[in-house]
Design a protein around this motif. Structure first.
Motif, PDB file in Angstrom:
ATOM      1  N   VAL A  92     -15.138 -27.370  35.463  1.00 11.34           N
ATOM      2  CA  VAL A  92     -15.447 -26.217  36.322  1.00 11.34           C
ATOM      3  C   VAL A  92     -14.206 -25.777  37.096  1.00 11.34           C
ATOM      4  O   VAL A  92     -13.951 -24.578  37.259  1.00 11.34           O
ATOM      5  CB  VAL A  92     -16.601 -26.551  37.277  1.00 11.34           C
ATOM      6  N   ILE A  93     -13.411 -26.727  37.590  1.00 11.41           N
ATOM      7  CA  ILE A  93     -12.178 -26.367  38.288  1.00 11.41           C
ATOM      8  C   ILE A  93     -11.251 -25.616  37.345  1.00 11.41           C
ATOM      9  O   ILE A  93     -10.645 -24.602  37.722  1.00 11.41           O
ATOM     10  CB  ILE A  93     -11.472 -27.629  38.837  1.00 11.41           C
ATOM     11  N   ARG A  94     -11.143 -26.091  36.112  1.00 13.41           N
ATOM     12  CA  ARG A  94     -10.282 -25.432  35.128  1.00 13.41           C
ATOM     13  C   ARG A  94     -10.747 -23.976  34.880  1.00 13.41           C
ATOM     14  O   ARG A  94      -9.927 -23.050  34.834  1.00 13.41           O
ATOM     15  CB  ARG A  94     -10.292 -26.220  33.821  1.00 13.41           C
ATOM     16  N   MET A  95     -12.048 -23.785  34.728  1.00 14.93           N
ATOM     17  CA  MET A  95     -12.584 -22.433  34.526  1.00 14.93           C
ATOM     18  C   MET A  95     -12.351 -21.561  35.755  1.00 14.93           C
ATOM     19  O   MET A  95     -12.020 -20.376  35.643  1.00 14.93           O
ATOM     20  CB  MET A  95     -14.083 -22.509  34.213  1.00 14.93           C
ATOM     21  N   ALA A  96     -12.525 -22.145  36.939  1.00 15.02           N
ATOM     22  CA  ALA A  96     -12.351 -21.382  38.171  1.00 15.02           C
ATOM     23  C   ALA A  96     -10.904 -20.924  38.349  1.00 15.02           C
ATOM     24  O   ALA A  96     -10.650 -19.783  38.766  1.00 15.02           O
ATOM     25  CB  ALA A  96     -12.792 -22.222  39.368  1.00 15.02           C
ATOM     26  N   LEU A  97      -9.954 -21.777  38.017  1.00 13.08           N
ATOM     27  CA  LEU A  97      -8.547 -21.399  38.136  1.00 13.08           C
ATOM     28  C   LEU A  97      -8.235 -20.201  37.247  1.00 13.08           C
ATOM     29  O   LEU A  97      -7.499 -19.286  37.644  1.00 13.08           O
ATOM     30  CB  LEU A  97      -7.653 -22.581  37.757  1.00 13.08           C
ATOM     31  N   LEU A  98      -8.805 -20.184  36.047  1.00  8.64           N
ATOM     32  CA  LEU A  98      -8.593 -19.052  35.139  1.00  8.64           C
ATOM     33  C   LEU A  98      -9.219 -17.780  35.698  1.00  8.64           C
ATOM     34  O   LEU A  98      -8.609 -16.710  35.664  1.00  8.64           O
ATOM     35  CB  LEU A  98      -9.182 -19.373  33.758  1.00  8.64           C
ATOM     36  N   GLN A  99     -10.435 -17.891  36.210  1.00 13.26           N
ATOM     37  CA  GLN A  99     -11.135 -16.717  36.728  1.00 13.26           C
ATOM     38  C   GLN A  99     -10.463 -16.155  37.975  1.00 13.26           C
ATOM     39  O   GLN A  99     -10.389 -14.937  38.159  1.00 13.26           O
ATOM     40  CB  GLN A  99     -12.597 -17.068  37.036  1.00 13.26           C
ATOM     41  N   VAL A 106      -5.111 -28.538  37.286  1.00 10.89           N
ATOM     42  CA  VAL A 106      -6.415 -28.920  37.815  1.00 10.89           C
ATOM     43  C   VAL A 106      -6.275 -29.962  38.922  1.00 10.89           C
ATOM     44  O   VAL A 106      -6.989 -29.909  39.936  1.00 10.89           O
ATOM     45  CB  VAL A 106      -7.303 -29.458  36.673  1.00 10.89           C
ATOM     46  N   ASN A 107      -5.360 -30.900  38.767  1.00  8.10           N
ATOM     47  CA  ASN A 107      -5.203 -31.970  39.750  1.00  8.10           C
ATOM     48  C   ASN A 107      -4.719 -31.482  41.111  1.00  8.10           C
ATOM     49  O   ASN A 107      -4.787 -32.220  42.092  1.00  8.10           O
ATOM     50  CB  ASN A 107      -4.229 -33.028  39.229  1.00  8.10           C
ATOM     51  N   ASP A 108      -4.229 -30.236  41.156  1.00  6.40           N
ATOM     52  CA  ASP A 108      -3.777 -29.678  42.426  1.00  6.40           C
ATOM     53  C   ASP A 108      -4.925 -29.099  43.245  1.00  6.40           C
ATOM     54  O   ASP A 108      -4.712 -28.614  44.361  1.00  6.40           O
ATOM     55  CB  ASP A 108      -2.740 -28.571  42.186  1.00  6.40           C
ATOM     56  N   HIS A 109      -6.128 -29.128  42.685  1.00  6.51           N
ATOM     57  CA  HIS A 109      -7.269 -28.516  43.353  1.00  6.51           C
ATOM     58  C   HIS A 109      -8.473 -29.446  43.323  1.00  6.51           C
ATOM     59  O   HIS A 109      -8.553 -30.351  42.491  1.00  6.51           O
ATOM     60  CB  HIS A 109      -7.629 -27.182  42.687  1.00  6.51           C
ATOM     61  N   ARG A 110      -9.391 -29.186  44.211  1.00 14.02           N
ATOM     62  CA  ARG A 110     -10.597 -30.010  44.287  1.00 14.02           C
ATOM     63  C   ARG A 110     -11.798 -29.124  44.576  1.00 14.02           C
ATOM     64  O   ARG A 110     -11.694 -28.138  45.299  1.00 14.02           O
ATOM     65  CB  ARG A 110     -10.455 -31.064  45.382  1.00 14.02           C
ATOM     66  N   LEU A 111     -12.927 -29.491  43.982  1.00 16.54           N
ATOM     67  CA  LEU A 111     -14.162 -28.746  44.191  1.00 16.54           C
ATOM     68  C   LEU A 111     -15.001 -29.476  45.236  1.00 16.54           C
ATOM     69  O   LEU A 111     -15.253 -30.677  45.121  1.00 16.54           O
ATOM     70  CB  LEU A 111     -14.936 -28.634  42.882  1.00 16.54           C
ATOM     71  N   TRP A 112     -15.404 -28.728  46.244  1.00 11.14           N
ATOM     72  CA  TRP A 112     -16.229 -29.276  47.321  1.00 11.14           C
ATOM     73  C   TRP A 112     -17.631 -28.695  47.231  1.00 11.14           C
ATOM     74  O   TRP A 112     -17.833 -27.602  46.699  1.00 11.14           O
ATOM     75  CB  TRP A 112     -15.628 -28.929  48.686  1.00 11.14           C
ATOM     76  N   ILE A 125     -15.337 -35.861  42.837  1.00 13.97           N
ATOM     77  CA  ILE A 125     -14.234 -36.636  42.269  1.00 13.97           C
ATOM     78  C   ILE A 125     -13.685 -35.990  41.005  1.00 13.97           C
ATOM     79  O   ILE A 125     -12.476 -35.905  40.806  1.00 13.97           O
ATOM     80  CB  ILE A 125     -14.695 -38.079  41.978  1.00 13.97           C
ATOM     81  N   GLY A 126     -14.581 -35.530  40.133  1.00 17.48           N
ATOM     82  CA  GLY A 126     -14.134 -34.902  38.895  1.00 17.48           C
ATOM     83  C   GLY A 126     -15.058 -35.149  37.722  1.00 17.48           C
ATOM     84  O   GLY A 126     -15.137 -34.348  36.799  1.00 17.48           O
ATOM     85  N   HIS A 127     -15.810 -36.254  37.740  1.00 17.54           N
ATOM     86  CA  HIS A 127     -16.669 -36.597  36.617  1.00 17.54           C
ATOM     87  C   HIS A 127     -18.093 -36.060  36.773  1.00 17.54           C
ATOM     88  O   HIS A 127     -18.877 -36.079  35.831  1.00 17.54           O
ATOM     89  CB  HIS A 127     -16.738 -38.123  36.470  1.00 17.54           C
ATOM     90  N   GLU A 128     -18.447 -35.583  37.969  1.00 18.07           N
ATOM     91  CA  GLU A 128     -19.819 -35.149  38.231  1.00 18.07           C
ATOM     92  C   GLU A 128     -20.167 -33.878  37.447  1.00 18.07           C
ATOM     93  O   GLU A 128     -19.290 -33.166  36.971  1.00 18.07           O
ATOM     94  CB  GLU A 128     -20.024 -34.892  39.728  1.00 18.07           C
ATOM     95  N   PHE A 129     -21.453 -33.575  37.360  1.00 23.95           N
ATOM     96  CA  PHE A 129     -21.925 -32.349  36.712  1.00 23.95           C
ATOM     97  C   PHE A 129     -22.417 -31.377  37.784  1.00 23.95           C
ATOM     98  O   PHE A 129     -23.511 -31.556  38.330  1.00 23.95           O
ATOM     99  CB  PHE A 129     -23.066 -32.646  35.731  1.00 23.95           C
ATOM    100  N   PRO A 130     -21.634 -30.333  38.098  1.00 20.71           N
ATOM    101  CA  PRO A 130     -22.087 -29.343  39.084  1.00 20.71           C
ATOM    102  C   PRO A 130     -23.425 -28.716  38.721  1.00 20.71           C
ATOM    103  O   PRO A 130     -24.211 -28.368  39.602  1.00 20.71           O
ATOM    104  CB  PRO A 130     -20.949 -28.306  39.068  1.00 20.71           C
ATOM    105  N   PRO A 181      -7.286 -26.508  47.763  1.00 20.55           N
ATOM    106  CA  PRO A 181      -6.164 -27.356  47.342  1.00 20.55           C
ATOM    107  C   PRO A 181      -6.535 -28.823  47.539  1.00 20.55           C
ATOM    108  O   PRO A 181      -7.283 -29.159  48.462  1.00 20.55           O
ATOM    109  CB  PRO A 181      -5.028 -26.939  48.270  1.00 20.55           C
ATOM    110  N   SER A 182      -6.025 -29.690  46.685  1.00 15.45           N
ATOM    111  CA  SER A 182      -6.403 -31.095  46.759  1.00 15.45           C
ATOM    112  C   SER A 182      -5.776 -31.837  47.919  1.00 15.45           C
ATOM    113  O   SER A 182      -6.225 -32.924  48.272  1.00 15.45           O
ATOM    114  CB  SER A 182      -6.038 -31.811  45.452  1.00 15.45           C
ATOM    115  N   LYS A 183      -4.735 -31.274  48.517  1.00 11.51           N
ATOM    116  CA  LYS A 183      -4.115 -31.941  49.660  1.00 11.51           C
ATOM    117  C   LYS A 183      -5.098 -31.984  50.815  1.00 11.51           C
ATOM    118  O   LYS A 183      -5.905 -31.083  51.007  1.00 11.51           O
ATOM    119  CB  LYS A 183      -2.838 -31.216  50.094  1.00 11.51           C
ATOM    120  N   VAL A 184      -5.050 -33.067  51.596  1.00 11.41           N
ATOM    121  CA  VAL A 184      -5.938 -33.240  52.727  1.00 11.41           C
ATOM    122  C   VAL A 184      -5.425 -32.430  53.907  1.00 11.41           C
ATOM    123  O   VAL A 184      -4.267 -32.550  54.305  1.00 11.41           O
ATOM    124  CB  VAL A 184      -6.047 -34.724  53.130  1.00 11.41           C
ATOM    125  N   SER A 185      -6.282 -31.596  54.457  1.00 11.46           N
ATOM    126  CA  SER A 185      -5.897 -30.768  55.588  1.00 11.46           C
ATOM    127  C   SER A 185      -5.811 -31.615  56.849  1.00 11.46           C
ATOM    128  O   SER A 185      -6.502 -32.632  56.975  1.00 11.46           O
ATOM    129  CB  SER A 185      -6.926 -29.647  55.803  1.00 11.46           C
TER     130      SER A 185
END
Length: 219
Positions: A92-99, A106-112, A125-130, A181-185
């Motif tokens: 989903v992150i990969r698709m979102a970056l394209l859109q 992908v590793n530079d971003h995180r889905l919350w 984390i990355g393995h879940e199913f949204p 972004p995956s960096k912690v604010s």
């Protein structure tokens, strides 16, 4: 339900990767450790086969997932993606970056996920199913948002078509997915965790925002 091998992301205690795996549903994760690699492989194969069988019965198999971009420069505020029941968070992150037209990997971003207006969003984390997270939220929210017991938010009479799923719940109860972004604010507390050892067949779970449990199986 999902399985993964990212024990370090889920459990802060020591684990044996040869005898352990991660499983979760749909906003909880846990690490299961077995007495032998053989037992672990048998359970993992069984669970994976049941997951595949369950996904074949899903209806609908694709849902619209609205992604909000936050702290990512000058890009659109939100995009809606068609996400199916086998797309992982990483997919989903990969698709979102394209859109969104966002450069970077992908590793530079995180889905919350923000599943409640009263609770803070938590990172996946990355393995879940949204897909599973959203559908679970719709089912749970439907019964408490005026539908009452037995109300099926995905039935044709109450919600005709997958594209209308978001409209079945009041705006303040809808599940929101946020790309950041995956960096912690600054000021963002890291996830805390705990470990536990159990002798019986019990799967301990906690919400993803807090949950990092470890279960020990003797057989």
């Amino acid at each position: 339900m999902w399985t993964a091998g990212c024990m370090d992301e889920v459990c802060e205690g020591s684990t044996n990767p040869e005898r352990s795996f991660v499983m979760g549903w749909p906003t909880c994760n846990c690490v299961a450790t077995f007495s032998s690699e053989e037992h672990k492989d048998k359970w993992l194969a069984l669970i994976k086969s049941r997951i595949v069988a369950g996904k074949e019965k899903d209806d609908p198999k694709t849902v619209p997932l609205k992604i909000f971009a936050k702290d990512i420069g000058n890009c659109a505020y939100a995009k809606t993606l068609a996400v199916n029941n086998t797309d992982s968070t990483t997919d989903v992150i990969r698709m979102a970056l394209l859109q969104f037209g966002i450069s970077g990997c992908v590793n530079d971003h995180r889905l919350w996920v923000n599943s409640s207006k009263d609770d803070p969003p938590y990172p996946l984390i990355g393995h879940e199913f949204p897909f599973s997270i959203k559908m679970s939220h719709i089912r749970d929210g439907g019964s408490s948002a005026g539908g009452g017991p037995g109300w099926d938010p995905t039935s044709p009479t109450d919600c005709p078509g997958a594209l209308l799923l978001d409209q079945c719940l009041p705006p303040d109860t809808q599940c929101q997915f946020i790309l950041k972004p995956s960096k912690v604010s600054p000021g963002q507390a890291p996830l805390s965790g705990e470990t536990a050892g159990l002798e019986g067949p019990f799967w301990g779970v906690r919400p993803l925002s807090l949950m990092r449990s470890h279960q020990q199986f003797s057989n």
